[in-house]
Motif scaffolding. Sequence first.
Motif, PDB file in Angstrom:
ATOM      1  N   SER A 148       1.090  -1.181   0.024  1.00  0.00           N
ATOM      2  CA  SER A 148       0.073   0.132   0.004  1.00  0.00           C
ATOM      3  C   SER A 148       0.858   1.372  -0.118  1.00  0.00           C
ATOM      4  O   SER A 148       0.368   2.216  -0.501  1.00  0.00           O
ATOM      5  CB  SER A 148      -1.037   0.074   1.009  1.00  0.00           C
ATOM      6  OG  SER A 148      -0.268   0.102   2.432  1.00  0.00           O
ATOM      7  N   HIS A 149       2.073   1.077   0.458  1.00  0.00           N
ATOM      8  CA  HIS A 149       3.031   2.312   0.681  1.00  0.00           C
ATOM      9  C   HIS A 149       3.629   2.403  -0.940  1.00  0.00           C
ATOM     10  O   HIS A 149       4.302   3.531  -1.046  1.00  0.00           O
ATOM     11  CB  HIS A 149       4.117   2.476   1.752  1.00  0.00           C
ATOM     12  CG  HIS A 149       3.457   2.512   3.253  1.00  0.00           C
ATOM     13  ND1 HIS A 149       4.370   2.727   4.038  1.00  0.00           N
ATOM     14  CD2 HIS A 149       2.126   2.575   3.325  1.00  0.00           C
ATOM     15  CE1 HIS A 149       3.528   2.946   5.145  1.00  0.00           C
ATOM     16  NE2 HIS A 149       2.125   3.079   4.859  1.00  0.00           N
ATOM     17  N   GLY A 150       3.967   1.284  -1.452  1.00  0.00           N
ATOM     18  CA  GLY A 150       4.626   1.130  -2.871  1.00  0.00           C
ATOM     19  C   GLY A 150       6.052   1.328  -2.594  1.00  0.00           C
ATOM     20  O   GLY A 150       6.929   1.564  -3.435  1.00  0.00           O
ATOM     21  N   HIS A 151       6.523   0.718  -1.312  1.00  0.00           N
ATOM     22  CA  HIS A 151       7.993   0.654  -1.105  1.00  0.00           C
ATOM     23  C   HIS A 151       7.991  -0.721  -0.106  1.00  0.00           C
ATOM     24  O   HIS A 151       7.355  -0.715   0.630  1.00  0.00           O
ATOM     25  CB  HIS A 151       8.725   1.895  -0.834  1.00  0.00           C
ATOM     26  CG  HIS A 151       8.165   2.719   0.314  1.00  0.00           C
ATOM     27  ND1 HIS A 151       7.853   3.978   0.213  1.00  0.00           N
ATOM     28  CD2 HIS A 151       7.528   2.315   1.411  1.00  0.00           C
ATOM     29  CE1 HIS A 151       7.095   4.214   1.378  1.00  0.00           C
ATOM     30  NE2 HIS A 151       7.155   3.433   2.463  1.00  0.00           N
ATOM     31  N   ALA A 152       9.710  -1.060  -0.037  1.00  0.00           N
ATOM     32  CA  ALA A 152       9.893  -1.997   0.902  1.00  0.00           C
ATOM     33  C   ALA A 152      10.145  -1.406   1.995  1.00  0.00           C
ATOM     34  O   ALA A 152      10.808  -0.189   2.312  1.00  0.00           O
ATOM     35  CB  ALA A 152      10.992  -2.701   0.422  1.00  0.00           C
ATOM     36  N   HIS A 153      10.000  -1.935   3.408  1.00  0.00           N
ATOM     37  CA  HIS A 153      10.239  -1.508   4.680  1.00  0.00           C
ATOM     38  C   HIS A 153      11.374  -2.128   5.236  1.00  0.00           C
ATOM     39  O   HIS A 153      11.805  -3.214   4.868  1.00  0.00           O
ATOM     40  CB  HIS A 153       9.196  -1.672   5.741  1.00  0.00           C
ATOM     41  CG  HIS A 153       8.096  -0.674   5.264  1.00  0.00           C
ATOM     42  ND1 HIS A 153       6.711  -0.846   5.557  1.00  0.00           N
ATOM     43  CD2 HIS A 153       7.939   0.439   4.612  1.00  0.00           C
ATOM     44  CE1 HIS A 153       5.766   0.265   5.406  1.00  0.00           C
ATOM     45  NE2 HIS A 153       6.695   0.935   4.508  1.00  0.00           N
ATOM     46  N   GLY A 154      12.271  -1.402   6.251  1.00  0.00           N
ATOM     47  CA  GLY A 154      13.259  -2.329   6.868  1.00  0.00           C
ATOM     48  C   GLY A 154      14.718  -1.742   6.253  1.00  0.00           C
ATOM     49  O   GLY A 154      14.803  -1.080   5.389  1.00  0.00           O
ATOM     50  N   GLN A 159      12.820   3.549   5.941  1.00  0.00           N
ATOM     51  CA  GLN A 159      12.657   3.362   7.468  1.00  0.00           C
ATOM     52  C   GLN A 159      11.779   4.369   8.134  1.00  0.00           C
ATOM     53  O   GLN A 159      12.047   5.687   7.872  1.00  0.00           O
ATOM     54  CB  GLN A 159      14.058   3.698   8.115  1.00  0.00           C
ATOM     55  CG  GLN A 159      15.273   3.257   7.138  1.00  0.00           C
ATOM     56  CD  GLN A 159      15.732   1.845   7.621  1.00  0.00           C
ATOM     57  OE1 GLN A 159      15.113   1.120   8.733  1.00  0.00           O
ATOM     58  NE2 GLN A 159      16.598   1.117   7.025  1.00  0.00           N
ATOM     59  N   HIS A 160      10.518   4.062   8.408  1.00  0.00           N
ATOM     60  CA  HIS A 160       9.647   5.177   8.826  1.00  0.00           C
ATOM     61  C   HIS A 160       8.678   4.369   9.868  1.00  0.00           C
ATOM     62  O   HIS A 160       8.758   3.210  10.002  1.00  0.00           O
ATOM     63  CB  HIS A 160       9.034   6.060   7.894  1.00  0.00           C
ATOM     64  CG  HIS A 160       8.219   5.384   6.956  1.00  0.00           C
ATOM     65  ND1 HIS A 160       6.900   5.521   6.365  1.00  0.00           N
ATOM     66  CD2 HIS A 160       8.518   4.120   6.134  1.00  0.00           C
ATOM     67  CE1 HIS A 160       6.386   4.872   5.633  1.00  0.00           C
ATOM     68  NE2 HIS A 160       7.164   3.878   5.423  1.00  0.00           N
TER      69      HIS A 160
HETATM   70 ZN   LIG Z   1       6.214   2.953   3.644  1.00  0.00          ZN
END
Ligand SMILES: [Zn+2]
Length: 160
Positions: A148-154, A159-160
């Motif tokens: 849903s954000h359109g990017h990978a996390h971690g 980082q957010h």
């Molecule tokens: Zn995100």
Amino acid sequence: MKVTKDTVVKFHYVLKSDEGDIIEDSSKSDPVALLFGHKNMIQGIEDALADKEAGAEFSVTVKPEDGYGEYLEEAIQRVPAKHLQGATKWKPGMVGVVNTEQGQRQVTVLKVGKFMLTVDTNHPLAGQVLNFDIKIVDVRVAEEEEISHGHAHGAGGHQH
Ligand SMILES: [Zn+2]
């Protein structure tokens, strides 16, 4: 697991110019975490990663049209010095940031006048043939929040 849409692929890469000079090398930091299939990276890299698996090592040559585009003469523009952010005193060759309708954009200073600067708004890698050595470290299914954000996390991602 293969790299397909809505997977997160982690990979290391070394980017070399056509002359063999190293431009970028990810090995000193976390591998890049890419949410695949969301145009987060140049097309040439997405094409090269598709259907590969963890452990795959390969090289790919990306032409400008699948990379950062052709070098455009009309992308050289004059801007008021006060619009350029990143330093107070400018010299040719320095990189600054200008706000455009498409968001922030990195530009390279070509000429410095008293109130106006001539800047090159081409991406620094525009017009270049790019040679990547890629090693895939991990492939996993993306979380719903990442999609849903359109990017990978971690690590290696947002980082957010
Ligand atoms: Zn995100």
